[in-house]
Every structure is written in structure tokens, then in C-alpha cells.
Design an enzyme around this catalytic site. Structure first.
Site, short mmCIF file in Angstrom:
data_model
loop_
_atom_site.label_atom_id
_atom_site.label_comp_id
_atom_site.label_asym_id
_atom_site.label_seq_id
_atom_site.Cartn_x
_atom_site.Cartn_y
_atom_site.Cartn_z
N SER A 100 11.86 -6.19 0.11
CA SER A 100 11.04 -4.95 0.47
C SER A 100 11.41 -4.58 2.03
O SER A 100 10.82 -3.65 2.32
CB SER A 100 9.51 -5.45 0.64
OG SER A 100 9.42 -6.50 2.03
N THR A 234 6.86 -4.90 3.17
CA THR A 234 7.38 -4.21 4.62
C THR A 234 7.24 -5.41 5.54
O THR A 234 6.37 -6.18 5.18
CB THR A 234 6.35 -3.07 5.04
OG1 THR A 234 6.41 -2.10 3.95
CG2 THR A 234 6.39 -2.54 6.41
N THR A 252 10.93 -0.98 6.54
CA THR A 252 10.76 -1.27 5.23
C THR A 252 11.68 -0.53 4.59
O THR A 252 12.33 0.51 4.96
CB THR A 252 9.26 -0.70 4.68
OG1 THR A 252 8.85 -0.99 3.55
CG2 THR A 252 9.14 0.94 4.89
N ARG A 262 11.38 10.37 -0.07
CA ARG A 262 9.82 10.10 -0.07
C ARG A 262 9.96 9.28 1.39
O ARG A 262 10.65 8.18 1.64
CB ARG A 262 9.28 9.00 -1.03
CG ARG A 262 7.85 8.83 -0.77
CD ARG A 262 7.93 7.37 -0.35
NE ARG A 262 6.34 6.76 -0.08
CZ ARG A 262 6.08 5.70 0.63
NH1 ARG A 262 7.11 4.80 1.02
NH2 ARG A 262 5.03 5.14 0.37
N THR A 285 0.78 -2.51 6.28
CA THR A 285 1.91 -2.83 5.02
C THR A 285 0.93 -2.38 3.82
O THR A 285 -0.15 -2.60 3.82
CB THR A 285 2.43 -4.28 5.07
OG1 THR A 285 1.33 -5.12 4.76
CG2 THR A 285 3.44 -4.25 6.23
N GLY A 286 1.72 -1.86 2.69
CA GLY A 286 1.09 -1.70 1.49
C GLY A 286 1.28 -0.23 1.30
O GLY A 286 2.09 0.07 1.73
N1 ASP Z 1 3.80 0.79 3.54
C1 ASP Z 1 5.11 1.04 2.91
C2 ASP Z 1 5.43 2.27 2.52
O1 ASP Z 1 4.50 2.87 1.96
C3 ASP Z 1 5.54 0.14 1.82
C4 ASP Z 1 4.77 -1.45 1.76
O2 ASP Z 1 4.38 -1.77 2.80
O3 ASP Z 1 4.61 -2.03 0.89
O4 ASP Z 1 6.55 2.80 2.45
#
Ligand code: ASP
Length: 386
Positions: A100, A234, A252, A262, A285-286
Site C-alpha cells: 500500500s 497508507t 501511500t 488520481r 488512511t482509507g
Molecule cells: N488514503 C489513501 C488514498 O485514498 C488510500 C488508503 O489509505 O488506503 O489514496
């Protein structure tokens, strides 16, 4: 969940200037009654002892346990807090097994790894970030160079790569064999009406399939590829020194299989990363889009400025995500439309060393080095996982 312990860091507890002194110095009087009420998060199902912690501290997303130990070790050697966390995050970026972040991160829909990262330095209130950076495995270090050596906050794409190369970073292929295979499996599973064949569409071979000598196990193998769903992940890491200086960093590879170019929340100051040296730091994160549209990290720091505890500030920001993001029907869980169909985690560290984290769903954890020991602790949450 049982905390995982690592060896003690070399950093000891030190006397600390209370955040309340600092916050009061800003003319903002913290609401102690609210703070006291909220040290036990609502619906959290876990205690939040971090809200009472005082002193130097480093927190990270759960994959950043090693980052916290490294950062606190460097802090003990006198490094700037931004260097401490960036070098901590570097360990995770270098790890091919963390798909990630950095090297080995899952690629975009074209099969190319694109990285995002940001660093914010509390004492100068300066930030640096890069987005959609290709071929450089330590985007957080490049972000720190943007912070220190430019008048800018964010450099993207080709410009970010050019800047990194000029700053002496080495270009390399970031796609590991495991990530390449995952991408091929994802691509082949996308549709039955394109030219990529999935397992069901292919005929069985009439014998063994040739394996290139000396290749990694499974290299070029074209059987039994399991489609990998969209994947998040991340590393976020924040630190506060015994003098109350704060820095924060998020790095990330973003959402797997994303549309090329993106940019997620991680390099966006105020969304996936923010710090204010008078108050504290926060990160996410997420699903980054949800942290962007709610200004998640900035929101948490502002809530802490009003006296809300770190854990409760994260939970309140999670509530804001639920409120706003459920307006779009595609984000509602088909089985329970009051719940989102994605996950998001927030982390908060206050100037006095208090810390907290919260997730949408139960079962989340985060990493903390409290000045003595690095451990994984449970996060508060808004919904019980079904
Ligand atoms: N927050 C990160 C993003 O949207 C991805 C992640 O944390 O899983 O790029």
C-alpha cells in the site's frame, strides 16, 4: 485486542509543556468538562487511555509500528521531528511486502505505481507534498525536500519526478512481481468482453506451463490468478517532542487500480495530513476521497483546539464523514443504508502527547510509541463490524 510489544525505544519520558498552556496561549480555553467526558469514546468498545498520555509521543497507522520506533529513536538523537517521521515512514516505503506504500505498492489501472506523500512541519507551519510520483520509492523524502527547498506545497506527476531526480533520488521500477501478478489478475477479471482472458475463459493447458529458470516462484505463471479487489492502505505518522514541537507525514500508493493521475487525500494538507504546532496533528488512511471532502485532518485538529479529546475528535470527524458521504447512494451499504460501504481511519496527536484513533468499523488498530514502548492499540469506532 492484545497489544503487540516491540523492544523499547531509546527515548525516555521527559517533562512536557501542557497543550492546555499552549492552547490557552492562543486565547482558546479548552472545555475541560467536555474533554473529561470524552476520554471514553462513545460506542467505541475500547478504552482510550491515549487521551490521558502526556509527553513525547509518536503515533502511526497500524502498518507503521516500526516507523514509530525509528522516529522516536532519531528524536532521542536530536533530529528534527520531520526528519524523524520521514525516516520512520521510509522503512514502510522500502518494504516490498507492504503493498500500500512505496516500493511494491499496488499500481494504477495501467499497471504503473503512482505514489502520493506529504510532510508538515509544525514549528514553521510549512508543508511539502508530491502526488502521482512514479519511479521514486521514497515520496515522503521527496515531499520533505519540497518543504525545505521550494516555495511550493505540492508538486505532481512529471514535475514531481523531475524535481526528485534533480534532488538526487534514484529512478527505479517500483512494481514487485507480487504486485504485477495482482494487477494482471485484477485486469483479467474486469470484464468478459475484452481481450484479457480470466481463468474461466482460458482452456486448460495440456501439460506443465513453462516457468522461466531463476524466476521468482509464479513469475509469468498464468494459471490460478485470483482477482484482487480494490485495495486501500497508507502509512500515516505524527510525532510530538518533549518541547511540544509537532510534525506529521502520510505516504501511500493510493487506491489500487485507480485512474492514472488520481490523487488521494495523503498529499492534500488538511485532508490526509495536517498539523498545527499550537494544537496537534492528525492524519487519515482509507478511502481518501471521503477525507478530502470533509477536510478530515484539519477538522480533527480544529476540534482538539476546542478541547475535544483526540479520540473523540477522530470520532466526530468519522461522524462528519458518515453524514456527508452517505448522501451519495453508491456509498450506502446495500444491506444497511445507514452505514457506508468503505472504511476510513483517523489518527490524532495533541501537543501535550495525548493521542487517539478512530475508524468507521470495529476491529481497527493503530501504532503508538509512548516514549518508552511501541505497541499496537485498538482504535475507537463508530459501527460494530457485522
Ligand atoms: N488514503 C489513501 C488514498 O485514498 C488510500 C488508503 O489509505 O488506503 O489514496
Amino acid at each position: 485486542m492484545k497489544p503487540m510489544k516491540t523492544s523499547n525505544g531509546s527515548f525516555g519520558r521527559r517533562k512536557f509543556i501542557s497543550s492546555f498552556t499552549a492552547v490557552a496561549g492562543l486565547g482558546m480555553t479548552p472545555d475541560l468538562s467536555l474533554s473529561a467526558q470524552t476520554t471514553q469514546p462513545r460506542k467505541a468498545g475500547v478504552a482510550a487511555p491515549g487521551d490521558n498520555h502526556k509527553g513525547a509521543c509518536c503515533i502511526a497507522s497500524a502498518n507503521g509500528l516500526r516507523a514509530t520506533s525509528r522516529a522516536m529513536g532519531l528524536l532521542g538523537q536530536g533530529y528534527d521531528p520531520a526528519d524523524c517521521i520521514v525516516q520512520g515512514v521510509r522503512i514502510i516505503e522500502d518494504d516490498p511486502n507492504d503493498n500500500s506504500v512505496g516500493y511494491g505498492g499496488l499500481p494504477n489501472e495501467d499497471g504503473i505505481v503512482e505514489l502520493d506523500a506529504s510532510v508538515m512541519h509544525g514549528p514553521t507551519h510549512k508543508s511539502g507534498a508530491v502526488a502521482s510520483l512514479r519511479n521514486i520509492k521514497n515520496p515522503a523524502m521527496v515531499a520533505l525536500e519540497v518543504l525545505r527547498r521550494t516555495n511550493h506545497c505540492l508538486i505532481v506527476g512529471e514535475g514531481a519526478l523531475k524535481f526528485a531526480v534533480r534532488m538526487g533520488f534514484k529512478e527505479e521500477n517500483l512494481l514487485t512481481e507480487a504486485s504485477r501478478r495482482d494487477w494482471v489478475a485484477w485486469r483479467a477479471s474486469m470484464s468478459g468482453i475484452d481481450d484479457w482472458l480470466n481463468d474461466e475463459q482460458r482452456d486448460a493447458p495440456s501439460g506443465k506451463i513453462w516457468q522461466e529458470p531463476n524466476s521468482e516462484p509464479g513469475k509469468r505463471a498464468s494459471v490460478n490468478l485470483q482477482p484482487v479487489p480494490y485495495h486501500t492502505g497508507t502509512v500515516h505518522c505524527s510525532i510530538v517532542t518533549s518541547q511540544g514541537d509537532i510534525s506529521s507525514c502520510t505516504s501511500t500508493s493510493g487506491l489500487s487500480w485507480k485512474i492514472p493521475g488520481r490523487v488521494g487525500d495523503s498529499p492534500i494538507i488538511g485532508a490526509g495530513n495536517y498539523c498545527d504546532n499550537d494544537i496537534g496533528a492528525a492524519g487519515a488512511t482509507g478511502r481518501g476521497e471521503s477525507a478530502i471532502v470533509t477536510c478530515g485532518a484539519f477538522d480533527i485538529v480544529q476540534r482538539m483546539a476546542k478541547g475535544v479529546s483526540p479520540t473523540e475528535a477522530c470520532l466526530e470527524a468519522i461522524d462528519s464523514v458518515v453524514k456527508h458521504c452517505l448522501k451519495e447512494k453508491r456509498h450506502r451499504d446495500p444491506k444497511d443504508p445507514s452505514r457506508p460501504d468503505f472504511d476510513l481511519k483517523f489518527y490524532a496527536l495533541r501537543k501535550d502527547g495525548a493521542f487517539g484513533g478512530a475508524t468507521l468499523f470495529s476491529g481497527g488498530t493503530f501504532a503508538v510509541h509512548d516514549g518508552q514502548t511501541a505497541s499496537i492499540v485498538p482504535a475507537a469506532y463508530r459501527f460494530e463490524k457485522k
